[in-house]
Design a protein around this motif. Sequence first.
Motif, PDB file in Angstrom:
ATOM      1  N   ALA A 133      -7.179  20.351  49.774  1.00  0.00           N
ATOM      2  CA  ALA A 133      -7.396  18.906  49.815  1.00  0.00           C
ATOM      3  C   ALA A 133      -8.190  18.487  48.589  1.00  0.00           C
ATOM      4  CB  ALA A 133      -8.146  18.515  51.085  1.00  0.00           C
ATOM      5  N   ILE A 134      -7.918  17.279  48.088  1.00  0.00           N
ATOM      6  CA  ILE A 134      -8.687  16.731  46.977  1.00  0.00           C
ATOM      7  C   ILE A 134      -9.108  15.310  47.312  1.00  0.00           C
ATOM      8  CG2 ILE A 134      -7.428  18.131  45.283  1.00  0.00           C
ATOM      9  CD1 ILE A 134      -6.053  15.452  44.424  1.00  0.00           C
ATOM     10  N   ILE A 135     -10.048  14.804  46.542  1.00  0.00           N
ATOM     11  CA  ILE A 135     -10.405  13.398  46.605  1.00  0.00           C
ATOM     12  C   ILE A 135     -10.217  12.803  45.209  1.00  0.00           C
ATOM     13  CG2 ILE A 135     -12.083  13.780  48.449  1.00  0.00           C
ATOM     14  CD1 ILE A 135     -14.291  13.388  46.254  1.00  0.00           C
ATOM     15  N   THR A 136     -10.280  11.488  45.119  1.00  0.00           N
ATOM     16  CA  THR A 136     -10.318  10.825  43.818  1.00  0.00           C
ATOM     17  C   THR A 136     -11.727  10.300  43.581  1.00  0.00           C
ATOM     18  OG1 THR A 136      -9.518   8.779  44.851  1.00  0.00           O
ATOM     19  CG2 THR A 136      -7.883  10.206  43.811  1.00  0.00           C
ATOM     20  N   ALA A 137     -12.140  10.295  42.317  1.00  0.00           N
ATOM     21  CA  ALA A 137     -13.496   9.870  41.960  1.00  0.00           C
ATOM     22  C   ALA A 137     -13.466   9.243  40.571  1.00  0.00           C
ATOM     23  CB  ALA A 137     -14.449  11.060  41.982  1.00  0.00           C
ATOM     24  N   LYS A 159     -17.464  17.140  41.390  1.00  0.00           N
ATOM     25  CA  LYS A 159     -17.224  18.322  42.229  1.00  0.00           C
ATOM     26  C   LYS A 159     -18.089  18.283  43.485  1.00  0.00           C
ATOM     27  CE  LYS A 159     -15.154  21.691  40.983  1.00  0.00           C
ATOM     28  NZ  LYS A 159     -13.720  22.077  41.093  1.00  0.00           N
ATOM     29  N   GLN A 160     -19.322  17.804  43.363  1.00  0.00           N
ATOM     30  CA  GLN A 160     -20.189  17.693  44.524  1.00  0.00           C
ATOM     31  C   GLN A 160     -19.650  16.672  45.516  1.00  0.00           C
ATOM     32  OE1 GLN A 160     -22.584  19.554  45.518  1.00  0.00           O
ATOM     33  NE2 GLN A 160     -23.283  18.320  47.255  1.00  0.00           N
ATOM     34  N   ALA A 161     -19.120  15.570  45.011  1.00  0.00           N
ATOM     35  CA  ALA A 161     -18.512  14.570  45.901  1.00  0.00           C
ATOM     36  C   ALA A 161     -17.353  15.187  46.678  1.00  0.00           C
ATOM     37  CB  ALA A 161     -18.039  13.364  45.088  1.00  0.00           C
ATOM     38  N   ALA A 162     -16.564  16.020  45.999  1.00  0.00           N
ATOM     39  CA  ALA A 162     -15.466  16.699  46.688  1.00  0.00           C
ATOM     40  C   ALA A 162     -16.005  17.640  47.762  1.00  0.00           C
ATOM     41  CB  ALA A 162     -14.620  17.469  45.679  1.00  0.00           C
ATOM     42  N   LYS A 163     -17.031  18.405  47.415  1.00  0.00           N
ATOM     43  CA  LYS A 163     -17.605  19.347  48.374  1.00  0.00           C
ATOM     44  C   LYS A 163     -18.133  18.618  49.604  1.00  0.00           C
ATOM     45  CE  LYS A 163     -21.068  23.034  48.737  1.00  0.00           C
ATOM     46  NZ  LYS A 163     -22.107  23.812  48.008  1.00  0.00           N
ATOM     47  N   GLU A 164     -18.829  17.509  49.387  1.00  0.00           N
ATOM     48  CA  GLU A 164     -19.385  16.752  50.518  1.00  0.00           C
ATOM     49  C   GLU A 164     -18.289  16.144  51.384  1.00  0.00           C
ATOM     50  OE1 GLU A 164     -22.107  13.988  48.781  1.00  0.00           O
ATOM     51  OE2 GLU A 164     -23.543  15.554  48.187  1.00  0.00           O
ATOM     52  N   ALA A 165     -17.113  15.929  50.804  1.00  0.00           N
ATOM     53  CA  ALA A 165     -15.981  15.386  51.560  1.00  0.00           C
ATOM     54  C   ALA A 165     -15.137  16.485  52.194  1.00  0.00           C
ATOM     55  CB  ALA A 165     -15.110  14.534  50.645  1.00  0.00           C
ATOM     56  N   ALA A 167     -13.507  18.771  50.528  1.00  0.00           N
ATOM     57  CA  ALA A 167     -12.317  18.962  49.696  1.00  0.00           C
ATOM     58  C   ALA A 167     -12.562  20.042  48.654  1.00  0.00           C
ATOM     59  CB  ALA A 167     -11.933  17.649  49.019  1.00  0.00           C
ATOM     60  N   TYR A 168     -11.474  20.508  48.058  1.00  0.00           N
ATOM     61  CA  TYR A 168     -11.538  21.554  47.043  1.00  0.00           C
ATOM     62  C   TYR A 168     -11.880  20.999  45.675  1.00  0.00           C
ATOM     63  CZ  TYR A 168      -9.881  25.402  44.035  1.00  0.00           C
ATOM     64  OH  TYR A 168      -9.783  26.392  43.085  1.00  0.00           O
ATOM     65  N   GLU A 169     -11.369  19.806  45.355  1.00  0.00           N
ATOM     66  CA  GLU A 169     -11.466  19.275  44.006  1.00  0.00           C
ATOM     67  C   GLU A 169     -11.477  17.750  44.026  1.00  0.00           C
ATOM     68  OE1 GLU A 169     -12.445  19.198  41.137  1.00  0.00           O
ATOM     69  OE2 GLU A 169     -11.066  20.269  39.795  1.00  0.00           O
ATOM     70  N   ALA A 170     -11.930  17.160  42.923  1.00  0.00           N
ATOM     71  CA  ALA A 170     -11.872  15.715  42.719  1.00  0.00           C
ATOM     72  C   ALA A 170     -11.014  15.442  41.495  1.00  0.00           C
ATOM     73  CB  ALA A 170     -13.269  15.135  42.521  1.00  0.00           C
ATOM     74  N   PHE A 171      -9.961  14.653  41.663  1.00  0.00           N
ATOM     75  CA  PHE A 171      -9.189  14.150  40.532  1.00  0.00           C
ATOM     76  C   PHE A 171      -9.868  12.880  40.051  1.00  0.00           C
ATOM     77  CE2 PHE A 171      -4.632  15.984  41.194  1.00  0.00           C
ATOM     78  CZ  PHE A 171      -5.128  17.266  41.053  1.00  0.00           C
ATOM     79  N   MET A 172     -10.169  12.816  38.761  1.00  0.00           N
ATOM     80  CA  MET A 172     -10.946  11.704  38.226  1.00  0.00           C
ATOM     81  C   MET A 172     -10.041  10.580  37.731  1.00  0.00           C
ATOM     82  SD  MET A 172     -14.107  13.798  36.479  1.00  0.00           S
ATOM     83  CE  MET A 172     -13.123  15.096  35.763  1.00  0.00           C
ATOM     84  N   VAL A 173     -10.530   9.368  37.900  1.00  0.00           N
ATOM     85  CA  VAL A 173      -9.736   8.164  37.653  1.00  0.00           C
ATOM     86  C   VAL A 173     -10.384   7.354  36.542  1.00  0.00           C
ATOM     87  CG1 VAL A 173      -8.715   6.114  38.727  1.00  0.00           C
ATOM     88  CG2 VAL A 173      -9.202   8.150  40.125  1.00  0.00           C
ATOM     89  N   LEU A 251      -2.493  25.764  42.306  1.00  0.00           N
ATOM     90  CA  LEU A 251      -2.763  25.587  43.730  1.00  0.00           C
ATOM     91  C   LEU A 251      -2.116  24.295  44.228  1.00  0.00           C
ATOM     92  CD1 LEU A 251      -6.549  26.530  44.026  1.00  0.00           C
ATOM     93  CD2 LEU A 251      -4.561  27.966  44.517  1.00  0.00           C
ATOM     94  N   PRO A 252      -1.305  24.378  45.283  1.00  0.00           N
ATOM     95  CA  PRO A 252      -0.727  23.158  45.862  1.00  0.00           C
ATOM     96  C   PRO A 252      -1.805  22.293  46.511  1.00  0.00           C
ATOM     97  CG  PRO A 252       0.427  25.148  46.596  1.00  0.00           C
ATOM     98  CD  PRO A 252      -0.849  25.589  45.961  1.00  0.00           C
ATOM     99  N   VAL A 253      -1.630  20.987  46.409  1.00  0.00           N
ATOM    100  CA  VAL A 253      -2.518  20.016  47.055  1.00  0.00           C
ATOM    101  C   VAL A 253      -1.751  19.394  48.217  1.00  0.00           C
ATOM    102  CG1 VAL A 253      -3.729  17.810  46.778  1.00  0.00           C
ATOM    103  CG2 VAL A 253      -3.806  19.528  44.952  1.00  0.00           C
ATOM    104  N   VAL A 254      -2.335  19.433  49.397  1.00  0.00           N
ATOM    105  CA  VAL A 254      -1.634  18.922  50.582  1.00  0.00           C
ATOM    106  C   VAL A 254      -2.270  17.647  51.139  1.00  0.00           C
ATOM    107  CG1 VAL A 254      -0.723  21.187  51.197  1.00  0.00           C
ATOM    108  CG2 VAL A 254      -2.959  20.475  52.091  1.00  0.00           C
ATOM    109  N   LYS A 255      -3.416  17.246  50.562  1.00  0.00           N
ATOM    110  CA  LYS A 255      -4.059  16.021  51.031  1.00  0.00           C
ATOM    111  C   LYS A 255      -4.838  15.393  49.897  1.00  0.00           C
ATOM    112  CE  LYS A 255      -7.002  14.218  54.774  1.00  0.00           C
ATOM    113  NZ  LYS A 255      -7.892  14.589  55.896  1.00  0.00           N
ATOM    114  N   VAL A 256      -4.673  14.087  49.706  1.00  0.00           N
ATOM    115  CA  VAL A 256      -5.405  13.323  48.703  1.00  0.00           C
ATOM    116  C   VAL A 256      -6.185  12.229  49.415  1.00  0.00           C
ATOM    117  CG1 VAL A 256      -5.243  11.842  46.679  1.00  0.00           C
ATOM    118  CG2 VAL A 256      -3.661  13.773  46.931  1.00  0.00           C
ATOM    119  N   ASP A 257      -7.504  12.280  49.342  1.00  0.00           N
ATOM    120  CA  ASP A 257      -8.353  11.364  50.110  1.00  0.00           C
ATOM    121  C   ASP A 257      -7.939  11.459  51.581  1.00  0.00           C
ATOM    122  OD1 ASP A 257      -9.829  10.531  47.842  1.00  0.00           O
ATOM    123  OD2 ASP A 257      -8.269   9.092  47.311  1.00  0.00           O
TER     124      ASP A 257
END
Length: 295
Positions: A133-137, A159-165, A167-173, A251-257
């Motif tokens: 899973a990843i998040i956007t930041a 990366k910390q925001a992803a960890k707290e959520a 998730a494995y990673e944060a894709f930056m916007v 690594l495949p991503v199966v969830k975004v946010d």
Amino acid sequence: MNRIAFVNGQYTAQTMAAVHVEDRGYQFSDGVYEVIPVMGGKQIDGIGHLERLDRSLRELKIARPMSDRAMSMIIDEVVRRNRVRDGWVYIQVTRGVSPRDHAFPKDVEPALVIYARPKPATARRQNAENGVAIITAPDQRWARRDIKTVSLLANCIAKQAAKEAGAYEAFMVDGDGMITEGSSTNAWIVDQEGRLITRPAGNEILNGITRLALIALNQELGLEIVERPFSVEELRDAREVFLTSASGLALPVVKVDDKVIGNGRPGSISTRIVETFERYVSGADTNIAAGKTVA
């Protein structure tokens, strides 16, 4: 086991290794680094990583501490002394030690640190099998992201925001709502036509060595690769999403946010890419990205 590091010309116990208080890497983030994966006791794309290290040094006008050949030999020795079969090697070069002053000092010797750590391949393979899973930041980094500088605070925040959520990673916007890359990875999507889309190399992203290896390996995969920016909306609506990095390969991503990608399992194209990388790192030629870094 007492780990061994190479610090400014000497092999030393890692617990005893130290840098000067006026090292410019410590005071100004005035330095660059590389992380080379080690699998089966051998460097993966070591030549490509050292080529990118040379480029980063040139961009910051830091002197090379030694030739690539000499550094590669030291890397192999550090791996051997630390008995690392699967893991990574960290290389850091700073401008060196000089009285504190913002301007670049003259006639200063660069400081070099190399150490290695084991990292079992089990977690990577589980992530590849199940997806992550990843998040956007927001992307809050400086404008020269193509230089692999040791200044990583904005990456750490993402990366910390992803960890707290969870998730494995944060894709930056970026400010236009477009994905740049992950905090420590390159970002990819597969569109509905089965094309691989990733942001082109430039100042906005770090040109990943594993990213370059995938582009080169695509001769085997036969997929269409389109290098262009893509939006957060395209990311969430993609047929598949995956990321590449030196430590995780692909690594495949199966969830975004809060949005599940596809059926919540790694897709067929991502799975093929993962399998191709596994064959690549177990083969004889593991320097496919050499000579392909940004000039």
